[in-house]
Design a protein around this motif. Structure first.
Motif, PDB file in Angstrom:
ATOM      1  N   ARG A  73      13.768  -4.901   3.865  1.00 43.10           N
ATOM      2  CA  ARG A  73      12.880  -6.046   3.637  1.00 43.10           C
ATOM      3  C   ARG A  73      11.880  -6.176   4.790  1.00 43.10           C
ATOM      4  NH1 ARG A  73      14.542  -9.218  -0.658  1.00 43.10           N
ATOM      5  NH2 ARG A  73      16.782  -9.198  -1.115  1.00 43.10           N
ATOM      6  N   ARG A  74      12.381  -6.018   6.007  1.00 41.97           N
ATOM      7  CA  ARG A  74      11.545  -6.186   7.192  1.00 41.97           C
ATOM      8  C   ARG A  74      10.456  -5.124   7.255  1.00 41.97           C
ATOM      9  NH1 ARG A  74      13.317  -8.332  12.539  1.00 41.97           N
ATOM     10  NH2 ARG A  74      11.338  -8.342  13.659  1.00 41.97           N
ATOM     11  N   VAL A  75      10.857  -3.856   7.018  1.00 42.02           N
ATOM     12  CA  VAL A  75       9.880  -2.769   7.126  1.00 42.02           C
ATOM     13  C   VAL A  75       8.895  -2.815   5.963  1.00 42.02           C
ATOM     14  CG1 VAL A  75       9.587  -0.267   7.242  1.00 42.02           C
ATOM     15  CG2 VAL A  75      11.465  -1.359   8.486  1.00 42.02           C
ATOM     16  N   ALA A  76       9.370  -3.281   4.800  1.00 39.22           N
ATOM     17  CA  ALA A  76       8.462  -3.390   3.646  1.00 39.22           C
ATOM     18  C   ALA A  76       7.302  -4.337   3.983  1.00 39.22           C
ATOM     19  CB  ALA A  76       9.217  -3.895   2.420  1.00 39.22           C
ATOM     20  N   ASP A  77       7.594  -5.429   4.676  1.00 44.75           N
ATOM     21  CA  ASP A  77       6.529  -6.363   5.079  1.00 44.75           C
ATOM     22  C   ASP A  77       5.469  -5.632   5.908  1.00 44.75           C
ATOM     23  OD1 ASP A  77       8.049  -8.313   3.923  1.00 44.75           O
ATOM     24  OD2 ASP A  77       8.395  -9.479   5.759  1.00 44.75           O
ATOM     25  N   GLY A  78       5.951  -4.889   6.893  1.00 45.01           N
ATOM     26  CA  GLY A  78       5.022  -4.204   7.790  1.00 45.01           C
ATOM     27  C   GLY A  78       4.222  -3.133   7.078  1.00 45.01           C
TER      28      GLY A  78
END
Ligand SMILES: Cc1cc2nc3c(=O)[nH]c(=O)nc-3n(C[C@H](O)[C@H](O)[C@H](O)COP(=O)(O)OP(=O)(O)OC[C@H]3O[C@@H](n4cnc5c(N)ncnc54)[C@H](O)[C@@H]3O)c2cc1C
Ligand code: FES
Ligand code: FES
Lengths: 281, 163
Positions: free
Chosen positions: A263-268
């Motif tokens: 989820r975190r890397v998808a945002d970036g």
């Protein structure tokens, strides 16, 4: 390492492939590039009794400019999408994605028809195809059907494709003048598949974002798209709009990446893709 | 199933089970054991050959799907007693140690340089993503590809096998 025995048939036409599928029943599978099917068969995870080879069918390997959309024949290989001048001019996102698929050897065999029919949740193209609002053309006993990719993809390895239907083409709408595109990927270092893939299509007044690798199928980030539509695109507005891009979506966690990490890397990656497509980086 | 493949310019026919992989056809039927298998799961590239001039992993192609097509293996890169310029470059620049990956690597490089005669280091590394080498650390391979590009630009003549 080799598959279980099977009988091998060559289809000379789409109609012949359909009648072979009807005649041989559920123990039969089509084979195109074989780069999803053969690895699965070698691991004996799939054991079809019959393979119907469609690679000899004439007329399924083409990229055609139809004005409003580009039609890509099902047997078009990744390497063709990477090099084709029509794709470069009218659907460049697909060339960007093709360049990220596997390696040169995989790209020389795998086909776009195989990609959409297989519906691997870690495949790259679906991110771009949902963002471009592509359509899948299939032929079956009842005739031709044209289905938006968003409806065609159901879940992991599952589509609306009937057991006696063949994917004949993928249609990709030509984007308005001034559209920028980008594809950002976090690849599984061993297989090359997408742990996360984000495609962005930024047109005057509209932003479309497609994501793959995160859940059971590729999906659009509609909330982020809406908050970016018509907005002044700068790094701050993009970052704000793409924060929590997977909210409301069931995201996988596995040995390659936990759910929280994905989820975190998808945002970036989403922020990066939109910024690139908008010409900001 | 009757299968006929042109291998290194010569037609080769055999009656094989449909599940026979191209790499097995090359090694077991045509007796060309220069092509190796490493992973057998489409990852390592050791089995790379040229199918109609394009690089493919021969462990992931059915022999029957290559029927009527042309294959080049490492044995076909240069006439006996000679090295292809890519082979000569690998010899000179230390592009191999144990040699297990080399046959596949050479075919991948030959096709890469046909497509892009003057690649940057990044393009070389991206172009060889499908070939794993457990020995060299790749730098020797990148150096070899650069030298091979120079040799080919200078005419690309076959070179006698080095002592
Ligand atoms: C080592 C490796 C790395 C890879 N890395 C990536 C990657 O990074 N990203 C990525 O997206 N993909 C990757 N792939 C998958 C690759 O892109 C496949 O080629 C592709 O997913 C399937 O295409 P194919 O033509 O090989 O299909 P096949 O394997 O021939 O078929 C796959 C399935 O689709 C069905 N099918 C095929 N064509 C049709 C048709 N026209 N109509 C109806 N059904 C059809 C078959 O019956 C089968 O069930 C990788 C594959 C390998 C082996
Ligand atoms: S043996 Fe074919 S890719 Fe490893
Ligand atoms: S030289 Fe040993 S694996 Fe490459």
């Amino acid at each position: 390492m080799y598959p279980n025995p099977f009988e091998y048939h060559r289809a000379g036409s789409v109609e012949e492939a359909i009648s072979l599928l009807q005649e041989l029943g559920e123990d039969a599978k089509l084979i195109a590039g074989g780069h999803s099917l053969l690895p699965t068969m070698k691991l004996r995870l799939a054991n079809p009794a019959h393979l119907i080879d469609i690679t000899g069918i004439a007329g399924l390997d083409h990229v055609t400019d139809k004005g409003d959309y580009i039609e890509i024949g099902a047997l078009t290989r990744h390497v063709t999408l990477l090099k084709d001048p029509i794709i470069a001019a009218k659907a460049p996102l697909l060339a960007l994605i093709a360049n990220e698929v596997g390696d040169r050897q995989i790209r020389a065999r795998g086909t776009i028809g195989g990609v959409v029919a297989h519906a691997d949740p870690a495949a790259d193209y679906p991110a771009g195809l949902v963002a471009l609002e592509a359509e899948v053309v299939t032929l079956g006993p009842g005739g031709e059907t044209v289905t938006p990719i968003d409806d065609f993809l159901i879940s992991i390895y599952t589509t609306t494709l009937g057991p006696d239907e063949v994917v004949t083409a993928v249609r990709v709408p030509v984007q308005p003048e001034g559209t920028g595109v980008a594809y950002e990927k976090l690849a599984n270092q061993a297989s090359g598949y997408a742990i996360i893939g984000v495609a962005a299509v930024v047109s005057p007044g509209a932003v479309k974002i497609g994501l793959t690798g995160l859940s059971d199928r590729a999906f659009r980030a509609r909330e982020a798209e809406m908050s970016l539509a018509g907005a002044t695109l700068d790094l701050a507005s993009i970052k704000a709009a793409t924060r929590g891009i997977t909210a409301g979506v069931e995201v996988y966690g596995d040995i390659h990446a936990s759910e929280a990490y994905r989820r975190r890397v998808a945002d970036g990656l989403a922020a990066r893709a939109v910024a690139k497509a908008a010409g900001l980086s | 199933m009757k299968t006929s493949i042109t291998i290194n310019g010569a037609a080769y026919a055999a009656d094989v089970e449909p599940r026979t992989l191209l790499v097995q056809f090359l090694r077991d039927n045509a007796n060309l054991i220069g092509t190796h298998t490493g992973c057998e799961t489409s990852q390592c590239g050791a089995c790379t050959v040229l199918l109609d001039g394009e690089p493919v992993k021969s462990c992931t192609v059915l022999a029957v799907q290559a029927d009527g097509h042309a294959v080049t293996t490492v044995e076909g890169l240069a006439p006996a007693g000679f090295l292809h310029p890519v082979q000569a470059a690998f010899w000179e620049k230390g592009g191999l140690q144990c040699g297990y990956c080399t046959a596949g690597m050479l075919n991948a490089v030959v096709s890469l340089l046909q497509e892009n005669p003057n690649p940057t280091d990044d393009e070389i590394r991206h172009g060889l993503e499908g070939n794993i080498c457990r020995c060299t650390g790749y730098q020797g391979i990148v150096d070899s590809v650069r030298l091979a590009a120079e040799k080919i630009a200078a005419g690309g003549a076959f070179e006698p096998v080095k002592a």
